[in-house]
Every structure is written in C-alpha cells, then in structure tokens.
Design a protein around this motif. Structure first.
Motif, mmCIF file in Angstrom:
data_model
loop_
_atom_site.group_PDB
_atom_site.id
_atom_site.type_symbol
_atom_site.label_atom_id
_atom_site.label_comp_id
_atom_site.label_asym_id
_atom_site.label_seq_id
_atom_site.Cartn_x
_atom_site.Cartn_y
_atom_site.Cartn_z
ATOM 1 N N MET A 1 10.913 41.074 -84.463
ATOM 2 C CA MET A 1 11.554 39.760 -84.366
ATOM 3 C C MET A 1 12.944 39.755 -85.003
ATOM 4 S SD MET A 1 10.702 37.222 -82.775
ATOM 5 C CE MET A 1 12.098 36.175 -82.467
ATOM 6 N N THR B 1 16.462 38.354 -83.350
ATOM 7 C CA THR B 1 17.376 37.353 -83.908
ATOM 8 C C THR B 1 18.754 37.977 -84.143
ATOM 9 O OG1 THR B 1 16.597 37.843 -86.133
ATOM 10 C CG2 THR B 1 15.561 36.003 -84.982
ATOM 11 N N PHE C 1 15.955 33.606 -89.829
ATOM 12 C CA PHE C 1 14.683 33.369 -89.130
ATOM 13 C C PHE C 1 13.976 34.693 -88.855
ATOM 14 C CE2 PHE C 1 15.745 29.077 -86.848
ATOM 15 C CZ PHE C 1 15.786 28.454 -88.065
ATOM 16 N N SER D 1 10.325 35.911 -90.146
ATOM 17 C CA SER D 1 9.278 36.350 -89.234
ATOM 18 C C SER D 1 8.671 37.672 -89.691
ATOM 19 C CB SER D 1 9.837 36.514 -87.818
ATOM 20 O OG SER D 1 10.426 35.316 -87.395
ATOM 21 N N MET E 1 8.363 32.827 -79.808
ATOM 22 C CA MET E 1 9.411 32.999 -80.805
ATOM 23 C C MET E 1 10.667 33.595 -80.157
ATOM 24 S SD MET E 1 9.333 32.430 -84.118
ATOM 25 C CE MET E 1 8.358 33.083 -85.436
ATOM 26 N N ALA F 1 12.227 30.946 -77.996
ATOM 27 C CA ALA F 1 12.847 29.909 -78.826
ATOM 28 C C ALA F 1 14.184 30.402 -79.354
ATOM 29 C CB ALA F 1 11.917 29.548 -79.982
ATOM 30 N N THR F 2 14.233 31.670 -79.768
ATOM 31 C CA THR F 2 15.480 32.223 -80.290
ATOM 32 C C THR F 2 16.567 32.193 -79.219
ATOM 33 O OG1 THR F 2 14.140 33.683 -81.642
ATOM 34 C CG2 THR F 2 16.465 34.207 -81.486
ATOM 35 N N THR G 1 13.374 25.102 -82.534
ATOM 36 C CA THR G 1 13.296 25.365 -83.972
ATOM 37 C C THR G 1 11.913 24.970 -84.483
ATOM 38 O OG1 THR G 1 15.605 24.703 -83.977
ATOM 39 C CG2 THR G 1 14.595 25.121 -86.103
ATOM 40 N N LYS H 1 9.340 27.536 -83.758
ATOM 41 C CA LYS H 1 9.351 28.646 -84.710
ATOM 42 C C LYS H 1 8.569 28.302 -85.969
ATOM 43 C CE LYS H 1 13.626 30.981 -83.589
ATOM 44 N NZ LYS H 1 13.430 32.294 -84.161
ATOM 45 N N ASP I 1 5.023 28.603 -85.364
ATOM 46 C CA ASP I 1 4.620 30.009 -85.235
ATOM 47 C C ASP I 1 4.427 30.651 -86.614
ATOM 48 O OD1 ASP I 1 4.419 30.136 -82.529
ATOM 49 O OD2 ASP I 1 6.458 30.857 -82.200
ATOM 50 N N TRP I 2 5.347 30.349 -87.527
ATOM 51 C CA TRP I 2 5.196 30.928 -88.872
ATOM 52 C C TRP I 2 3.947 30.381 -89.560
ATOM 53 C CZ3 TRP I 2 10.896 29.321 -89.124
ATOM 54 C CH2 TRP I 2 11.704 30.358 -88.658
#
Lengths: 122, 647, 208
Positions: free
Chosen positions: B225, B229, B293, B297, B314, B317-318, B357, B360, B363-364
């Motif tokens: 990840m 990013t 971010f 991750s 993820m 989303a990024t 956002t 994310k 997800d975390w």
C-alpha cells in the motif's frame, strides 16, 4: 537497431519518411484552414473561432500520431495514461480558470465586461 | 553587489539577531564537529556525492528534522507572542511576527513535510518493490540538492536580509513590489521555486521507478500500500508542481521586472494568482497526506498481524483522491465572491473527496478488528492519527459549505482545521514511518519507551494547542494577529501556548530517543533484518541493507510477498552474479550549489552572479549529459562474502 | 530464523544484454514522457493565465493592434517544417545513413534558429512601439507564454549542438541515438504547443 525502441513512445513499427510526410501534409492542411478562415473573412467571428479550435485539436492529435508515434495499440499503457491525465488537466485548469474568472467578472463589474480596471469609487 | 549591503544584517531586532546567531552558530558547530572528527572525506565520498537511494533518503530525512526544529521554534514564538500580547505589543514587532508565521508555513510544508515524505519514499519504496535503486539514481541526487538549495536560501533569509511577511501563500497585491518592496518575498519565491523543481523531478523519478522497476511477478495489484500511495503522490508531484513554478515565476516577474500579472494597476488580476496557486496547492495537500496514509496502512497491518483489510478498495480510494484533488481548488477562496453555482460546485466536489478518505479510515479500523494488536510506537502514532484525523475531517466538511466558510474564513478555526489535518495526517504518519523503518536503515531499533513518551506529548500537546483555536475562531479571532484587545481570548491563547510547550517536550523526547538508542545500539540491534515480523519485501534483506539491496532480485507472487516467503520453504540460492550499480557523481552537489547561488543572486539583483551561476548550471547539465552514466561493479565473490556475513 | 529469510532465487540479468537494454530503454522513455507531460502542464498554466488576462489591455495596445498575420503564418511554417526534417534526421541515423542524418539535422537547426530570430525581432519591434510586457496584464501574459515557448525552442537548439558533439565524439551508438530521440520528442512537443499558441493567441487576436 531500430530507433523506435528508444523513442519516448515506443512503437514496434519504425518511423518512416512516408509517415512523417503524411503527418506533415495533414498538419499543413489543418493549419491552412484556420489561417485561411481568418485571412479571407466572410464568416462570423464565432464560426471562425470554432474552426480554429477544431482544427487545432485535430492537428494536435495528428502530430501526436505521426510525429510522436502515439498509438493506442503499441504505445506503453502508462504513457497513454499520463497523456490522458494531462488532457484532463488541460480541460480542468483552463476551463476551470475561465469559468471562475468570467463568473467573478460578471458579478463584480457587470458594466465593464471582462475589463479588470477597478472603478474608482470602490 | 545589486541591492546587497551591510544593512542586510539583522540588527533591526534582538530576536532576529539571536535567530541569526543561532543559525550561524549551529552551522559553524556542525562544520567544527565534522572537521574535529575528520569526517570531511567520508561525508563527501559516502554521502554528498552518492546516488544510492537509501543514503539520499536518509539525507532528506535529516534535512526534514533540522527544518522541523526551525519551523517549530517559529510556532513556539508565535504562540508565546499571542499568549502575551493582550492589549500590549508583546515581545515581537509586527514585521518580525509576520516573517515568523510566513516562514513557519513555508518551512513546514516545503522543507519539513516534503523532504520527510520524499525521504521515506526514497528509502522504502525501491526496497518494497524489490529494486536495486530508483529508475534514475543521478536525477534523484539532483532532486535532493535542489530541495537542499531551497532550504539553504530559507535559512539564509534569517541571517542576510529578511523573509517574506506575506504568509506562506504569498498573495498579491500585498506580496507585490508596491507593498513588499524588500527581499523578503523574493526569498520566499526562489526557495520555493528551486525546491519545487526538485520535487517535480522526484515525482517523475518515482513514478517511473514504480512502473518499470518492480521485481518480476509483482503485479500492480500486489504492490504494498505504501508503494501505491507513493505512486499517486508522485503523479500529483509531476502534474501539480508546474503550476507552482509558473505562479511563483510570474510573481517574480511582477516584482523584479514590473510585469502586471497580479498588480492592482494596468490590467493585472490578483485572483488569477489565488487560482493558479491553489491549482497546485490543493493537490499538494494530498501529496503530503497520501504517503502518510501508506505508512499507516503498512503499520496497521503488521501490528495487527493481519493482511490489510480491503486492499482493493484502499487502492481505488487512493486513486480517486489523487484525481479528485484537482477538482476542489476553489474551496480555498470561496470568499473571493464567485456566484452560488461556482461555489456550490466546488463545495460539493470537496465533500465528495471525504468519501474515499472515509473508506480508508474504515479499512484501517477493520484491519485492526479481531487482529492481534501490538501497541508499539508506530502503532500509537497510527491510532492517534485515526482519532484526531476524524475530527479534522469533520471540521473540513463544515468548511466545505461555502456559507459556513464565509463565517470561518481567515479565522483561527481554519488554522485549527488544517493543522488538524496535516499534523496527524502527515506528520504523525512520518513519525510512524521513521520509527517503523529506522531499524531497517540503521540495524538497530529506536527506544520504544522514549518513542511512546514522544507520542503522548505530541498527541496531548496537539489537542491543547489547537482545540482552543477552534473555539477562538467561532469567537471571531482572525488568524495571524500580532496583538489583540479582547480579554476573553487570552485564556484560550495561554492554553494553546501550553499545548505548544507540550509539543516541545515531545520534540525533546524524540531527541532523547535518538540519543538513547544510538547509545544502546548493541542491545537494540536487529540481527534478523525483520524486527517487527514484517510482511513486505524491505524486511527480506538485512538491516541495514547492502548497497545493492537484494543479492537476488526476489520473485513475487503475493501481496504480502515477504510474509508469504516466510511461510514457504526456503530454496537454495542460485550462485551470485556480478552486480552493476551507478557510480557516485560530483555533478549533483555542484548543481545544488549553483542553484543556491543563482537563487541568492536573483534575490539580491546581483545580475552578473546570476548569469554566471545559471551558465554553470547549464554547463554541468550538458557535461553530465555528454559523459553519460558511469557504473561500478560489485563482483560475485564480494556479494557472496557480504551475504555470508548475514547468517 | 534468518536462514529462512533468503528470498526465492531469481538470477538477475547482467547489463548490456539485449533484454536489459530493452528494459532500460523502456524506463528512459517513460521517465522522459512524464517530464514532457509535466512541461505541458507548465504551458497549461501559462495558457490559462493568457485566457484570463487577454482582454486586460488597460488602455494600451490590444491584440488586434500588434499581431501580424503573415509573421504568424511564417513562424508556423518554419516550426512545422523543422519538426518534419528533424524526424527525417532520426530516420537517417537509424538507417545508418550519416549524411542524411546530419543534413536533415542541420536543416532542422537552421529553421529553428530562424524561428527564434524572427521571434526576437518581433519582441524587439513590440517593445519599440510601446507594447512591452510592463504595459498591461494582457502583454505580460502574452510575453510570458510566447517567450517560454521561445525559450524551449532555444533549449532545443542548444541540445541539437550537444547532440552533434555527441555524434562526432561517440558516433551513433545506442545511447546517443536515444538522446537524439528524446530531442526529437522535445521538438515535436514544442511544435504541438505552438499549435496552441497560434490558435489561442495570434489568430483570435487578429480576428478581433
């Protein structure tokens, strides 16, 4: 050794004199049209602007294809993606700027159109 | 010598003079230490001329730490001034206070956050994709020295001349020649522009590295990840930074040569400045936040001992954030007075960006859910981020409503909001990354105790410093006030200053942590190369990694490539082969020096020097281009020796 | 523990094999293409500024007063032809025909130099008739955009000279020809930006 392997938009077909000449003739024609429309007159300003805009877009595409060898089949996907993103940003940045500023001008100085001279009274 | 004369020395205020003394003294102390220890040669051959991505990454982070210190002193001075200056002048004269908030913002964005994230990407990304180096190692060194040249100009403004008083955004007409005639704004322009060119080149380099240098078998959807990013952040660098280059260049032309892009008179348009500046400025926010971010991750997955939840969502989303970041810039100047249609369109776009956002954050959270969580210092920064960033996001959605923005614009509410995004959203992430990858870079872990202390001071200090600013914003306090007459504000500002002192303790803890860890490096040594039970490829090599990173380029077939390797049986290594690496080069540091001199000369209108240094820069570029890229070879026997020493 | 750390073996390819060179060429192409895109965005910002400021002549000369039709047409023809013959030069070198390569390269340089010369002359004439960049927002934006383009052409010309030096010094090796191809891509890109300049700046200006 084929030069195409090291051109920025690799294409398995080597560039040829014919390819460049084709691009050149097309580009020349697409330049003559807007220049001619401006020189000869007779059309409305709006119509000429449309001609200028359209021929410019087509000519840019022609030059990308024949000179920079951009090709949807053979150019690396990443490079096409970067080009597409740049085109999106052309639209966003120029279109956005014009929209924002023309809107602002219309609101702030209705009497003065696009002229940004500040009225003295403000 | 242009407009440079003895009046440029900072005798105008004792605070400024002290600042200059500390800067010069600190510099001299470092030089003295290097000479005393006899490190000159080592510094030059091993560090300054290197093209190794790992060393360049470390140099970036050292630069970021130094500038963090400088930027934080600015912050502390502002908080102290505002805590004192109720109904009186405080201890700072207005033109000095204005320099401080301008340099604080400029430093924290351009010379702390940018080098920090560029350093992390530089160090970690090639290891994570199983590469020997970045795609263009020499260009990487050039980028670093451009950034360093900008930072040097920034520090120089403290000693020779003054810095800008126009804020980190440098809005005209105030930043124009008519209202800011001195060299201050020019220092701002050239330090930002030169480092910005370095950043653009870094972006090109990183995108190319990620697209072309991945280990065999690693598909895009198997990249860690953090690499994703880094990719999106780098794409933004390539496409957003040119706008900053153009806008600062135009301001320079206005100021130096009397052009009329942004002036009041002769058909200039100040709003085009705001327009172009934020076309870069908003993507810049995501350039800063996305790599953090990525760190979160990685950290959350490793310390929850689980695969990252919702990897695909993820990634999307990024990418969505990266594209949408180009569609919201007007929200920085809603109050410019656009019509309802324009403001509404950009307001809605701004709210939409909160959706990926939010994806994310969930997800975390789901990665942590039912994981075996280890509360280490990187994990603490991550959890602190999630809580704090949520609050900042909500105040952001509030500001995205144009009508509400009209009330809050230019108040301390805004100041609180963007610090609430960038301190947890960028800085906490960088600290998490620093503590997480430090053992990889140096072969020993950082002290966990002091890391946790640093976190708690930063975390509580942040809340104490910025929550009062939200309230003050509602109470009508404008940002950047040098003094004020409203007695009810003062308790809040004193409390905020107390928060800043807590953060200071946090910074001191970071210093102690480094000191203690270096002292106890034998006890803290990481012999396995994998101190955290990591999941990605950087943990597959030794700590610190050899110059060539991997003796054999790994073959990847899974998202958590290293975790998968640990589960499957080891295969006998193939015989080692010669490894070819790019040789170090003196061109990059020389180009940095030329760029810094060029910036200085243009700021002070010393045109002969500007021409000379520009010519030097061009000559160096051509010379490097002609001589090509020399390589060094590490022979197979030597590789075998280094690899043999690992076990 | 650490013995299990060795990743699965995969011998790397030594450099200078053809596979390695292919990879390296692909990497360089991509990096260079990204740089070109970044440069294009630089022009986008300049075009956006021109679009915003083009009517702000502040009582000074307006577009229709200063732009000349024949000069614009001549400049366009020069640049387009220069692009064509630089492409020819690349084919010449790729086919091992040094004479054609150098000949077309010289032609491309001459046409480009003529373009820059004409532009410098145009700027000098404008300043002489009181249409300097300090006159108005419109002229600031005009000079910034067109001069940035002209500066790119000048950089291209200097690059051509270093390319010739490389060819003479090292011969048409793979590395040198790759340099030439990057140069050609730069030159073609400048050509495309020029389409934007005559379509956004000159022709609409003359039209009004």
């Amino acid at each position: 050794m084929s030069a195409s392997h090291t051109s920025p938009t690799a294409n398995p077909q080597s560039p040829t004199y014919t390819g460049y000449l084709t691009g050149y003739v097309l580009a020349a024609v697409l330049s003559v049209i807007p220049f001619g429309a401006v020189m000869l007159g007779g059309l409305s300003t709006h119509a000429v602007m449309v001609i200028i805009g359209l021929t410019a877009l087509i000519q840019a595409a022609v030059q990308l294809k024949y000179f920079l060898h951009i090709d949807f089949k053979h150019s690396p996907k990443e490079n096409l993606f970067a080009l597409a993103f740049a085109v999106v940003l052309v639209v966003l940045m120029i279109g956005g700027s014009l929209w924002i500023v023309s809107d602002l001008n219309a609101r702030m100085m209705p009497a003065m159109g696009a002229n940004m001279e500040m009225p003295q009274e403000l | 010598m242009g407009r440079l004369n003895w009046d440029a020395l900072p005798f105008y205020s004792w605070v400024a003079f002290t600042g200059a003394l500390v800067t010069v003294g600190g510099g001299l102390l470092v030089v003295a230490l290097i000479l005393y220890k006899g490190w000159t040669r080592k510094l030059w051959t091993d560090w300054l001329t290197t093209v190794d991505h790992k060393k360049i990454g470390i140099m970036y982070i050292v630069l970021a730490m130094v500038m963090l210190l400088r930027g934080f002193i600015d912050a502390l001075m502002m908080r102290a001034q505002q805590a004192i200056a109720m109904g009186n002048e405080g201890y700072l004269p207005p033109e000095h206070f204005d320099q401080i908030f301008s340099s604080h913002g400029t430093i924290m964005i351009f010379f702390m956050a940018m080098p920090f994230l560029t350093g992390l990407i530089n160090y970690v990304m090639p290891l994570q994709i199983g590469a020997r180096d970045v795609a263009f190692p020499f260009l990487n060194a050039v980028s670093f020295f451009m950034t360093a040249a900008g930072a040097v100009l920034m520090l120089l403004s403290l000693v020779i001349g003054v810095f800008s008083t126009a804020g980190w955004t440098g809005y005209p007409p105030y930043s124009g020649a008519q209202y800011s005639p001195g060299v201050g704004v020019d220092y701002w322009i050239w330090s930002v522009m030169i480092s910005g060119i370095g950043t653009t080149l870094s972006g090109v380099n990183f995108v190319t590295t990620i697209m072309t240098q991945r280990a065999p078998g690693m598909r895009l959807m198997q990249m860690p990840m953090f690499v994703w990013t880094a990719l999106c952040s780098s794409i933004l660098m390539v496409f957003a930074f040119p706008a900053l280059t153009v806008v600062t260049m135009m301001l320079a032309l206005d100021r130096t040569f009397g052009f009329h892009f942004f002036t009041n008179a002769a058909g200039g348009n100040q709003m085009q400045y705001a327009n172009l500046f934020w076309m870069w400025g908003h993507p810049e926010v995501y350039i800063l936040i996305l790599p953090a971010f990525g760190v979160f991750s990685e950290v959350v997955s490793v310390f929850s001992s689980k695969r990252l939840f919702g990897y695909v969502s993820m990634v999307w989303a990024t990418m969505a954030i990266a594209v949408l970041s180009f569609t919201v810039w007007l929200h920085h100047f809603f109050t410019m007075g656009s019509s309802a249609n324009v403001n509404a369109a950009f307001g809605i776009a701004t709210m939409i960006i909160a959706i990926p956002t939010g994806v994310k954050v969930f997800d975390w959270l789901f990665t942590m859910y039912r994981g075996r969580i280890r509360i280490t210092s990187p994990m603490l920064w991550t959890m602190g981020f999630m809580v704090t960033f949520g609050i900042g996001g909500m105040t952001g959605v509030l500001l995205a409503i144009p009508a509400a923005d009209y009330v809050m614009h230019n108040t301390t509410f805004l100041v609180a909001h963007f610090h609430n995004m960038l301190v947890p959203g960028a800085l906490f992430g960088f600290f998490a990354g620093y503590m997480y990858w430090f053992p990889k870079a140096f072969g020993f872990q950082l002290s966990e105790v002091w890391g946790k202390r640093a976190f708690w001071f930063w975390f509580t200090g942040f809340y104490c410093a910025f929550m009062p600013l939200y309230a003050l914003g509602f109470m009508g306090m404008s940002r950047r006030m040098e003094h004020y007459d409203v007695a009810t504000w003062q308790p809040y500002l004193i409390f905020a200053c107390f928060g800043a002192v807590l953060v200071l303790l946090g910074i001191i803890c970071l210093g102690i942590q480094l000191w203690v860890s270096v002292r106890d490096r034998v006890a803290l040594a990481d012999t396995t190369g994998d101190p955290w039970d990591g999941r990605t490829l950087e943990w597959a090599t030794s700590s610190p990694p050899p110059e060539y990173n991997f003796a054999h380029i790994p073959d990847v077939s899974d998202l958590d490539a290293f975790y998968e390797m640990k589960q499957t049986a080891r295969t006998a290594p193939a015989p080692y082969e010669d490894i070819h690496l790019p040789a170090s080069s003196v061109y990059a540091p020389l180009m940095g020096v030329a760029a810094a001199i060029f910036g200085f000369a243009v700021i002070w209108w010393i045109w002969w020097l500007a021409a000379l240094s520009l010519a030097a820069l061009v000559a160096l570029t051509i010379a490097r281009n002609v001589t090509g890229e020399p390589h060094v070879t590490i022979h197979a026997a030597e590789v075998a020796k280094i690899e043999g020493a690992r076990t | 523990m650490s013995s299990a750390m060795t990743p699965e073996a995969q011998p790397i390819t030594a450099p200078h094999t053809s596979a390695h060179l292919e990879d390296r060429a692909r990497t360089e192409q991509m990096g260079y293409w990204l740089y070109l895109m970044s440069d294009a965005i630089l022009f986008v910002a300049l075009f956006a500024t021109y679009a915003v400021l083009h009517a702000n002549s502040a009582g000074g000369p307006e577009a229709s007063d200063i732009f000349e039709f024949s000069r614009t047409a001549l400049n366009s023809a020069l640049l387009l032809t220069s692009t064509l013959v630089l492409g020819f030069s690349g084919i010449g070198f790729a086919k091992g025909n040094k004479g054609a390569g150098f000949g077309w390269l010289a032609a491309a340089f001459a046409l480009g130099a003529l373009f820059v010369g004409l532009e410098v002359q145009e700027f000098a004439a404008l300043v002489a008739q009181g249409a300097s960049p300090q006159t108005s927002g419109f002229l600031s934006a005009y000079f910034a955009l067109v001069a940035t383009h002209g500066l790119h052409v000048t950089v291209g010309l200097i690059w051509m000279l270093t390319y010739v030096a490389l060819l003479l010094y090292e011969g048409p090796t793979r590395r040198v020809l790759a340099n030439g191809n990057r140069l050609a891509a730069f030159w073609h890109m400048i050509g495309i930006v020029w389409i934007g300049i005559y379509s956004v700046v000159y022709l609409p200006g003359i039209l009004q």
